[in-house]
Design a protein around this motif. Structure first.
Motif, PDB file in Angstrom:
ATOM      1  N   ILE A 104       0.861  -1.169   0.000  1.00 27.77           N
ATOM      2  CA  ILE A 104       0.000   0.000   0.000  1.00 27.77           C
ATOM      3  C   ILE A 104       0.899   1.222   0.000  1.00 27.77           C
ATOM      4  O   ILE A 104       1.777   1.352   0.861  1.00 27.77           O
ATOM      5  CB  ILE A 104      -0.927  -0.003   1.226  1.00 27.77           C
ATOM      6  CG1 ILE A 104      -1.796  -1.259   1.201  1.00 27.77           C
ATOM      7  CG2 ILE A 104      -1.782   1.249   1.254  1.00 27.77           C
ATOM      8  CD1 ILE A 104      -2.593  -1.482   2.457  1.00 27.77           C
ATOM      9  N   ALA A 105       0.694   2.111  -0.991  1.00 29.89           N
ATOM     10  CA  ALA A 105       1.548   3.290  -1.142  1.00 29.89           C
ATOM     11  C   ALA A 105       0.700   4.551  -1.177  1.00 29.89           C
ATOM     12  O   ALA A 105      -0.498   4.512  -1.495  1.00 29.89           O
ATOM     13  CB  ALA A 105       2.367   3.179  -2.418  1.00 29.89           C
ATOM     14  N   CYS A 106       1.324   5.676  -0.870  1.00 29.71           N
ATOM     15  CA  CYS A 106       0.678   6.987  -0.936  1.00 29.71           C
ATOM     16  C   CYS A 106       0.422   7.318  -2.410  1.00 29.71           C
ATOM     17  O   CYS A 106       1.303   7.156  -3.250  1.00 29.71           O
ATOM     18  CB  CYS A 106       1.580   8.030  -0.295  1.00 29.71           C
ATOM     19  SG  CYS A 106       0.953   9.718  -0.392  1.00 29.71           S
ATOM     20  N   CYS A 165       2.755  10.804  -3.417  1.00 32.79           N
ATOM     21  CA  CYS A 165       4.215  10.764  -3.569  1.00 32.79           C
ATOM     22  C   CYS A 165       4.769   9.359  -3.800  1.00 32.79           C
ATOM     23  O   CYS A 165       5.973   9.189  -3.914  1.00 32.79           O
ATOM     24  CB  CYS A 165       4.891  11.396  -2.353  1.00 32.79           C
ATOM     25  SG  CYS A 165       4.630  10.495  -0.821  1.00 32.79           S
ATOM     26  N   ARG A 166       3.904   8.342  -3.844  1.00 31.71           N
ATOM     27  CA  ARG A 166       4.278   6.940  -4.106  1.00 31.71           C
ATOM     28  C   ARG A 166       5.173   6.332  -3.024  1.00 31.71           C
ATOM     29  O   ARG A 166       5.869   5.363  -3.275  1.00 31.71           O
ATOM     30  CB  ARG A 166       4.958   6.799  -5.466  1.00 31.71           C
ATOM     31  CG  ARG A 166       4.160   7.304  -6.625  1.00 31.71           C
ATOM     32  CD  ARG A 166       3.042   6.369  -6.940  1.00 31.71           C
ATOM     33  NE  ARG A 166       2.331   6.836  -8.133  1.00 31.71           N
ATOM     34  CZ  ARG A 166       1.074   6.602  -8.365  1.00 31.71           C
ATOM     35  NH1 ARG A 166       0.384   5.894  -7.502  1.00 31.71           N
ATOM     36  NH2 ARG A 166       0.490   7.047  -9.435  1.00 31.71           N
ATOM     37  N   THR A 167       5.179   6.866  -1.826  1.00 36.99           N
ATOM     38  CA  THR A 167       5.950   6.305  -0.717  1.00 36.99           C
ATOM     39  C   THR A 167       5.242   5.066  -0.182  1.00 36.99           C
ATOM     40  O   THR A 167       4.029   5.071   0.005  1.00 36.99           O
ATOM     41  CB  THR A 167       6.101   7.341   0.420  1.00 36.99           C
ATOM     42  OG1 THR A 167       6.693   8.518  -0.114  1.00 36.99           O
ATOM     43  CG2 THR A 167       6.945   6.812   1.549  1.00 36.99           C
ATOM     44  N   THR A 195      -0.600   8.939   8.626  1.00 40.92           N
ATOM     45  CA  THR A 195       0.069  10.066   7.978  1.00 40.92           C
ATOM     46  C   THR A 195       1.235   9.564   7.151  1.00 40.92           C
ATOM     47  O   THR A 195       2.045   8.776   7.639  1.00 40.92           O
ATOM     48  CB  THR A 195       0.572  11.077   9.030  1.00 40.92           C
ATOM     49  OG1 THR A 195      -0.515  11.440   9.875  1.00 40.92           O
ATOM     50  CG2 THR A 195       1.115  12.330   8.375  1.00 40.92           C
ATOM     51  N   CYS A 196       1.348  10.056   5.923  1.00 44.52           N
ATOM     52  CA  CYS A 196       2.455   9.670   5.045  1.00 44.52           C
ATOM     53  C   CYS A 196       3.765  10.232   5.595  1.00 44.52           C
ATOM     54  O   CYS A 196       3.831  11.417   5.948  1.00 44.52           O
ATOM     55  CB  CYS A 196       2.206  10.202   3.637  1.00 44.52           C
ATOM     56  SG  CYS A 196       3.543   9.857   2.483  1.00 44.52           S
ATOM     57  N   GLN A 211       6.495  10.936   4.067  1.00 43.43           N
ATOM     58  CA  GLN A 211       7.216  11.845   3.171  1.00 43.43           C
ATOM     59  C   GLN A 211       6.476  13.160   2.940  1.00 43.43           C
ATOM     60  O   GLN A 211       7.040  14.229   3.111  1.00 43.43           O
ATOM     61  CB  GLN A 211       7.484  11.164   1.837  1.00 43.43           C
ATOM     62  CG  GLN A 211       8.346  11.999   0.927  1.00 43.43           C
ATOM     63  CD  GLN A 211       9.191  11.158   0.014  1.00 43.43           C
ATOM     64  OE1 GLN A 211       9.136   9.943   0.054  1.00 43.43           O
ATOM     65  NE2 GLN A 211       9.982  11.801  -0.801  1.00 43.43           N
ATOM     66  N   CYS A 212       5.195  13.087   2.564  1.00 47.30           N
ATOM     67  CA  CYS A 212       4.468  14.321   2.224  1.00 47.30           C
ATOM     68  C   CYS A 212       3.501  14.783   3.322  1.00 47.30           C
ATOM     69  O   CYS A 212       2.800  15.770   3.146  1.00 47.30           O
ATOM     70  CB  CYS A 212       3.716  14.141   0.908  1.00 47.30           C
ATOM     71  SG  CYS A 212       2.405  12.909   0.951  1.00 47.30           S
ATOM     72  N   ASP A 213       3.448  14.088   4.450  1.00 40.92           N
ATOM     73  CA  ASP A 213       2.609  14.440   5.609  1.00 40.92           C
ATOM     74  C   ASP A 213       1.117  14.541   5.280  1.00 40.92           C
ATOM     75  O   ASP A 213       0.382  15.262   5.940  1.00 40.92           O
ATOM     76  CB  ASP A 213       3.082  15.739   6.262  1.00 40.92           C
ATOM     77  CG  ASP A 213       4.434  15.583   6.927  1.00 40.92           C
ATOM     78  OD1 ASP A 213       4.712  14.480   7.433  1.00 40.92           O
ATOM     79  OD2 ASP A 213       5.220  16.547   6.936  1.00 40.92           O
ATOM     80  N   GLN A 214       0.666  13.818   4.280  1.00 36.04           N
ATOM     81  CA  GLN A 214      -0.752  13.778   3.925  1.00 36.04           C
ATOM     82  C   GLN A 214      -1.472  12.754   4.804  1.00 36.04           C
ATOM     83  O   GLN A 214      -0.971  11.655   5.004  1.00 36.04           O
ATOM     84  CB  GLN A 214      -0.892  13.389   2.460  1.00 36.04           C
ATOM     85  CG  GLN A 214      -2.310  13.188   2.015  1.00 36.04           C
ATOM     86  CD  GLN A 214      -2.384  12.897   0.547  1.00 36.04           C
ATOM     87  OE1 GLN A 214      -2.639  13.797  -0.230  1.00 36.04           O
ATOM     88  NE2 GLN A 214      -2.152  11.664   0.150  1.00 36.04           N
ATOM     89  N   ILE A 215      -2.635  13.105   5.327  1.00 38.25           N
ATOM     90  CA  ILE A 215      -3.436  12.158   6.107  1.00 38.25           C
ATOM     91  C   ILE A 215      -4.191  11.276   5.123  1.00 38.25           C
ATOM     92  O   ILE A 215      -4.943  11.767   4.288  1.00 38.25           O
ATOM     93  CB  ILE A 215      -4.397  12.899   7.051  1.00 38.25           C
ATOM     94  CG1 ILE A 215      -3.586  13.680   8.081  1.00 38.25           C
ATOM     95  CG2 ILE A 215      -5.359  11.929   7.714  1.00 38.25           C
ATOM     96  CD1 ILE A 215      -4.392  14.563   8.982  1.00 38.25           C
TER      97      ILE A 215
END
Length: 83
Positions: A15-17, A20-22, A53-54, A56-60
């Motif tokens: 499962i990735a963001c 940002c594909r992290t 929370t990601c 790398q990009c701090d997206q919830i």
């Protein structure tokens, strides 16, 4: 209601963001359906520092909830991708 099977399926997905594909989780998913929720007991590897929370990009990307009496992450639509 019944709790999810603890042993669960053997197939793992990554499962990735979506932004940002992290890489966020390695998860034992059952079935062919869309990824809506993620039971915490089925997470094989957790790459996040803070829950939902990601790193790398701090997206919830999810909310912490209880599903059928078991702790789970419920994903926000379009925030995660599955490989």
């Amino acid at each position: 209601m019944a709790k999810p099977n603890k042993k669960g399926p053997t197939q793992t997905v990554e499962i990735a963001c979506a932004k940002c594909r992290t890489l966020l989780f390695k998860y034992r998913k059952g079935g062919k359906g869309a990824l809506i929720k993620c039971f915490k007991e089925r997470i094989v590897t957790d790459y996040t520092h803070t829950p939902c929370t990601c790193p790398q990009c701090d997206q919830i990307f999810a909310r912490d909830t209880l599903v059928r009496g078991a702790p789970a992450f419920k994903f926000v639509g379009g925030k995660v991708t599955m490989k």
